[in-house]
Scaffold this active site. Structure first.
Site: not given
Length: 684
Positions: A94, A365
């Site tokens: 780069e 229940s």
């Protein structure tokens, strides 16, 4: 008068003198201007840059549950945590003169300007690593002279404010490597399934080659093009003096093992739990959406990945494939800590993201244990008798309420609290709330973790006020946890991208019920899985002591229960407007609960429910309800609060009235294995 002309040489020397003075003055002015510019740039703060980082959600064992990035997957790591070969490869390909220049390369810049002027275009790039960082952090990618000038100025500011290593570190954490991977760490994980610090020379050269054209040079897209670019990078490293020609050939010849790409259609683990975590992060801890998604947070959760997988597999194996509308929810919690260990909010997350763990439905229940906990604290014992028969109840100025037992099955005789729990007798429950008052039941429910609004009416005893599986799990957790309410937690710690702790959770406990009464209730709830109990059909799947309660309405089927290590609630039903098939579909909730509990605790030894001080155990005769003697044919072990146990001995089975009654001694001091034997004894 004679005019004396100045000699040409003198004029030339004088002009040179003026030019030198002008040049020196100009140089001084330019230098001064440059110095002022540098001082100005040095004094100016750099623009605020927001570097998006991937947030990671971890299971309790440290395994990654999910990563959040919305297309920008990035994990910032220091330069020291990147392979030196990757750093060298990046600089070589780069910006080879990166460590020598001051933000931009004059040679490359001059060549770029020349080509741009010649072609009257701005196509030529000459950006250094510093300039690329400035552009990525602060600017757009448009090709204009204004942007290039700003880029150069920002590059100088970066050089003035940061060292070369700091700039390189920011750059390598910022650049795009393709496939949503930003930065070296995410790229290393994406392509090779490893950390950036562990990359080989060959892998480093391959990664450093990608940013030039993330789509064009991706080895996932075109491996041959990627290999060609890899050789270019290796040769650039050789020219820069980082490696030798021999290393170039060795690295190029090294086989690369790319990470297998995930099938996007694959089912992800714990999707409902991950959504719950997202809501907690934002609502409870005040972390906004942007920080949550892009802040690089590390969120540590309580989820047990293995247990979660078993929950999902159990549901998939039991629910019928030909009825995709039948829904379910499951939540499992560690009662002593409140840690949520598994959560399933529905059978198919892709079709419905609605989390039914927090959906409020009538528990039926399954709400009765809360009623009976209040009853035990108000004078009831396991042997409190009431008659089970069709009954009309009158309340609130002659309003009538006529409950029915399931299948219209009644004992037509007096039954005990122990029997009422096992058989889920509705008449006994409504008679109990009539004695206590509905408001007392509301208060009891709120005390142990039910937060929903409850209607104080007689039918509340049968679970007619909706609650969520989450709430019912908290309430049952209080029962198994000896009356100690423990607030559920799903997140143990949240850290920011730098490791600072933003939030940390510890179990929050409060003693809300005397442990004596929760212990009595727990023992009676074990009878639900005995012969004649409502969950007896799945008892053969369980190899450890469990306690719980089923609940059934026209639209809902529940089983909530626990062992000392885990409390789990399973709900099953349809989202709206459709009744359950009582025979075929009601059993699925019980099967899911039993199979999950056994598999989830497979690696843990069976644990018995401990009895606290203040509880006494006695054997009683089932028919008379009195203390059993050695002549009673089928004695039953029951627990009582000290002082409330029966005092009279059964005389119904004595051979003669003159023979003294010899009691059956309870196993108060029994060993673990003796107690386990008593648990396994049929009918206990």
């Amino acid at each position: 008068m004679e005019v004396i002309r100045e000699a040409p040489l003198i004029r030339y020397l004088r002009w040179i003198k003026k030019f030198i003075k002008f040049s020196i003055l100009s140089l001084l002015c330019v230098s001064f201007a440059i110095l002022l510019l540098l001082l100005f740039l040095r004094s100016q703060p750099l623009p605020v840059a927001s570097i998006n980082q991937t947030t990671t959600i971890f299971a309790s064992d440290g395994k990654v549950l999910d990563t959040l990035h919305r297309g920008e997957n990035r994990f910032v790591v220091p330069l020291s945590q990147m392979a030196p070969s990757l750093v060298d490869a990046t600089v070589a390909i780069e910006d080879r003169s990166f460590r020598e220049h001051y933000g931009f390369d004059f040679k490359r810049l001059a060549m770029a300007v020349y080509i741009d002027l010649k072609t009257m275009d701005k196509r030529q790039g000459a950006s250094t690593i510093t300039q690329q960082l400035a552009r990525n952090l602060y600017l757009s990618h448009e090709k204009t002279w204004e942007r290039k000038i700003r880029e150069a100025l920002l590059a100088i500011q970066l050089e003035l404010n940061y060292s070369k290593d700091e700039i390189l570190e920011m750059y390598m954490n910022q650049i795009y490597y393709g496939h949503s991977a930003y930065g070296a760490q995410a790229a290393a994980q994406t392509y090779f399934g490893k950390d950036a610090k562990d990359l080989t020379l060959a892998e480093s050269a391959m990664l450093a080659s990608i940013p030039k054209g993330p789509t064009y040079y991706s080895p996932f897209v075109d491996f041959e093009k990627a290999k060609g670019r890899q050789r270019v990078t290796l040769q650039a490293m050789q020219r820069a003096g980082y490696i030798t020609a021999e290393q170039v050939e060795q690295a190029y010849a090294e086989p690369l093992k790319l990470k297998e790409r995930k099938n996007q259609e694959a089912t992800e683990s714990a999707p409902y739990f991950r959504d719950y975590i997202a809501s907690l992060v934002k609502s409870k801890y005040g972390i906004d959406e942007e920080m949550f998604i892009h802040g690089g947070l590390k969120i540590h959760t309580t989820l047990d990945a293995a247990m979660q997988k078993k929950a999902e597999e159990t549901i998939a194996s039991i629910l019928p494939k030909d009825n995709s509308e039948l829904q379910t929810a499951l939540i499992a919690m560690e009662p002593g800590t409140g840690k949520i260990k598994a959560m399933v909010g529905g059978r198919d997350y892709k079709k419905s993201q609605y989390n039914r763990v927090f959906s409020k439905r009538q528990p039926g229940s399954a709400f009765k244990p809360i009623l009976y906990l209040a009853a035990l604290q108000n004078g009831f014992t396991p042997l409190t008798l009431m008659k089970s028969e069709p009954t009309v109840f009158t309340y609130d100025n002659n309003k009538q309420y006529i409950p029915r037992n399931f299948g219209d099955r009644y004992a037509h005789d007096f039954i005990s609290l122990q029997q009422a729990i096992a058989t889920s007798d509705n008449i006994y429950a409504v008679k109990t709330i009539e004695q206590l008052s509905p408001q007392k039941l509301v208060e009891q429910a709120n005390q142990i973790g039910i937060e929903s609004t409850l209607q104080p009416v007689p039918s509340l005893a049968l679970g007619t006020s909706p609650v969520s599986p989450y709430e019912l799990t908290v309430a049952y957790g209080t029962i198994v946890n000896k009356g100690e309410l423990v607030k559920p937690i799903a997140i143990t710690r949240i850290e920011d991208s730098e490791g600072n702790v933003l939030a940390e959770e510890q179990p929050k406990k409060s003693q809300v019920v005397d442990p004596v009464y929760t212990a009595l209730l727990t023992h009676m709830m074990q009878s639900v899985f005995d012969r004649g109990g409502t969950a007896y059909r799945v008892a053969n799947e369980l190899n450890r002591p469990v306690a719980g309660k089923t609940g059934t309405t026209d639209y809902d089927a529940w089983l909530s229960g626990f062992t000392p290590q885990l409390v789990t609630t399973v709900w099953l039903g349809y989202d709206e407007g459709r009744k359950l098939d009582d025979i075929k579909e009601g059993i699925f909730a019980k099967q899911i609960w039993a199979k999950f509990m056994e598999s989830a605790l497979k690696d843990q030894p069976p644990a018995l429910f401990e009895m606290p001080a203040g509880v006494v155990s006695v054997y009683i005769d089932r028919e008379s309800g009195k203390l059993a003697t050695e002549h009673c044919p089928n004695p039953q072990l029951l627990y009582f609060a000290a002082g409330t146990e029966p005092q009279e001995y059964c005389t119904d089975h004595l051979p003669s009235t003159s023979e003294p009654a010899t009691p059956v001694k309870p196993p108060d001091k029994a060993s673990f294995w003796q107690r386990m034997g008593n648990w396994w004894k049929p009918g206990q």
